[in-house]
Scaffold this active site. Structure first.
Site, short mmCIF file in Angstrom:
data_model
loop_
_atom_site.label_atom_id
_atom_site.label_comp_id
_atom_site.label_asym_id
_atom_site.label_seq_id
_atom_site.Cartn_x
_atom_site.Cartn_y
_atom_site.Cartn_z
N GLN A 1 28.92 -28.72 55.18
CA GLN A 1 29.32 -28.89 53.78
C GLN A 1 29.82 -30.31 53.56
OE1 GLN A 1 31.85 -25.20 52.55
NE2 GLN A 1 31.86 -25.32 54.78
N ASN A 2 29.92 -31.05 54.66
CA ASN A 2 30.52 -32.39 54.56
C ASN A 2 29.56 -33.39 53.97
OD1 ASN A 2 32.77 -31.31 55.63
ND2 ASN A 2 32.50 -32.13 57.69
N ASP B 1 30.13 -36.61 54.55
CA ASP B 1 30.15 -37.78 55.43
C ASP B 1 28.94 -37.71 56.38
OD1 ASP B 1 30.77 -36.36 57.91
OD2 ASP B 1 32.80 -36.12 57.18
N HIS C 1 25.99 -30.04 50.59
CA HIS C 1 26.68 -30.63 49.44
C HIS C 1 26.32 -32.11 49.22
CE1 HIS C 1 29.92 -27.26 49.68
NE2 HIS C 1 28.79 -26.85 49.16
N CYS D 1 21.10 -41.50 39.82
CA CYS D 1 21.38 -41.73 38.40
C CYS D 1 21.87 -40.43 37.75
CB CYS D 1 20.11 -42.23 37.72
SG CYS D 1 20.32 -42.39 35.95
N CYS E 1 18.68 -39.78 35.00
CA CYS E 1 17.31 -39.45 35.43
C CYS E 1 17.26 -38.95 36.87
CB CYS E 1 16.38 -40.65 35.23
SG CYS E 1 16.61 -41.98 36.44
N LEU F 1 42.32 -24.23 62.34
CA LEU F 1 43.77 -24.28 62.61
C LEU F 1 44.44 -22.97 62.23
CD1 LEU F 1 44.67 -27.84 61.26
CD2 LEU F 1 44.27 -27.14 63.63
P1 NAD Z 1 38.56 -27.37 53.01
O1 NAD Z 1 39.26 -28.66 52.77
O2 NAD Z 1 38.56 -26.33 51.97
O3 NAD Z 1 39.18 -26.68 54.33
C1 NAD Z 1 39.33 -27.34 55.54
C2 NAD Z 1 39.55 -26.30 56.62
O4 NAD Z 1 39.59 -26.97 57.87
C3 NAD Z 1 40.86 -25.53 56.48
O5 NAD Z 1 40.60 -24.16 56.68
C4 NAD Z 1 41.73 -26.09 57.63
O6 NAD Z 1 42.59 -25.11 58.17
C5 NAD Z 1 40.67 -26.50 58.63
N1 NAD Z 1 41.07 -27.61 59.50
C6 NAD Z 1 41.75 -28.74 59.17
N2 NAD Z 1 41.87 -29.54 60.24
C7 NAD Z 1 41.23 -28.92 61.26
C8 NAD Z 1 40.99 -29.25 62.62
N3 NAD Z 1 41.42 -30.40 63.15
N4 NAD Z 1 40.30 -28.38 63.40
C9 NAD Z 1 39.85 -27.20 62.89
N5 NAD Z 1 40.04 -26.83 61.59
C10 NAD Z 1 40.71 -27.68 60.80
O7 NAD Z 1 37.08 -27.77 53.42
P2 NAD Z 1 35.69 -27.02 53.27
O8 NAD Z 1 35.83 -25.59 53.66
O9 NAD Z 1 34.70 -27.90 53.95
O10 NAD Z 1 35.31 -26.95 51.71
C11 NAD Z 1 35.68 -27.80 50.71
C12 NAD Z 1 34.71 -28.88 50.24
O11 NAD Z 1 35.29 -30.06 50.69
C13 NAD Z 1 33.31 -28.97 50.78
O12 NAD Z 1 32.46 -28.80 49.72
C14 NAD Z 1 33.14 -30.42 51.27
O13 NAD Z 1 32.00 -31.02 50.69
C15 NAD Z 1 34.34 -31.11 50.74
N6 NAD Z 1 34.97 -32.13 51.58
C16 NAD Z 1 34.24 -32.83 52.49
C17 NAD Z 1 34.87 -33.79 53.26
C18 NAD Z 1 34.02 -34.56 54.25
O14 NAD Z 1 32.84 -34.78 54.01
N7 NAD Z 1 34.58 -34.98 55.38
C19 NAD Z 1 36.24 -34.03 53.13
C20 NAD Z 1 36.95 -33.30 52.17
C21 NAD Z 1 36.31 -32.35 51.38
#
Ligand code: NAD
Length: 255
Positions: A101-102, A104, A119, A127, A130, A222
């Protein structure tokens, strides 16, 4: 038998493994999750309010400034032990897929191939009008420690404003990415769900879809995020410590 033992047994017997990752896997690299309070320049903003098409329409310079800052933050970050553990597992003969979902690129920079980005990606703006993909010049990608408002550059084709190439709240996931995810999730022996809170839909359904298809789901977080299914295992702890321990338990040395 505790969940760590059960998880290593499941992995020993698996041939197809899917990693489903969220912001928590990148937390150790210094990229805040949505659950972390922001500090510094963006301290008073709530990211979830900046990450919608409505927010962009209302204040494009604020939303663009926010994403430029996030892009910069990712460019400065390095993959951590958890990202390397994921890519290393693929070199052991197991069939590995990574669905994230990240937004990065830390999985790719740790060596994982064909990562499915549900995501989208910070690296590829498009854009707003478009939808054509665009590249930023180094000047356009530069950030400042003092400025939050940055007027988005314009599309070379239609002069619309550029927006980040990510999926905002209330937007549909890219069809190709969802299809690619479904084909591996429904066909895996083990799904390892790492660092996701399981609240952002529809991606959050993925562990349940894997369970329904007969896989064992191992959560690494965590906190306890298990759904209560019989084929679920919960490994509580930092992904950068838990994943190497798990893989070490089946004889895979650290990356
Ligand atoms: P979230 O922020 O909702 O949840 C993060 C989860 O990770 C929590 O449950 C937390 O307990 C757990 N966590 C935190 N540190 C940890 C570690 N060191 N080891 C194991 N678990 C750990 O994130 P999500 O569920 O990915 O959903 C939210 C949205 O956030 C996604 O759509 C994503 O695109 C976006 N997002 C992405 C980034 C990124 O690309 N790095 C950063 C922030 C948010």
């Amino acid at each position: 038998m505790n969940d760590m033992h059960k998880a290593s047994e499941a992995l020993r017997e698996a041939t197809k493994v899917v990693f489903f990752t969220g912001a928590g896997i990148s937390a150790e690299s210094g990229i805040p999750t949505f659950r972390d309070k922001l500090t510094g320049l963006w301290e008073k903003y709530d990211p979830q309010r900046l990450e919608t098409a409505d927010a962009f329409r209302e204040n494009p310079a604020l939303v663009w400034g926010w994403y430029l800052w996030r892009r910069h933050q990712v460019s400065q970050a390095k993959p951590n032990t958890a990202h390397y553990a994921v890519s290393h597992l693929a070199s052991t003969g197991l069939r590995i897929a990574v669905v994230t979902q990240n937004i990065d690129d830390l999985h790719e920079r740790a060596g994982s191939k064909d990562v499915v980005h549900l995501h989208g990606s910070l690296a590829q703006p498009k854009c707003f009008a478009c939808h054509r993909s665009a590249e930023l010049t180094p000047e356009q990608a530069a950030v400042s420690d003092e400025v939050v408002l940055v007027e988005p550059p314009r599309c070379k084709r239609c002069n619309g404003r550029l927006r980040p190439g990510v999926v905002w709240f209330k937007e549909d996931l890219p069809v190709g990415a969802w299809k690619a995810a479904m084909s591996v999730v429904k066909d895996c022996d083990v799904l390892i769900s790492v660092g996701t809170s399981g609240v952002v839909m529809p991606a959050a359904d993925i562990p349940e879809i894997a369970l329904a298809a007969g896989a064992i789901v191992i959560h690494v977080n965590l906190m306890d995020v298990a759904l209560g299914g019989t084929n679920e295992l919960m490994l509580i702890g930092n992904a950068a410590e838990v994943l190497p321990t798990l893989f070490g338990s089946i004889g895979i040395p650290e990356a």
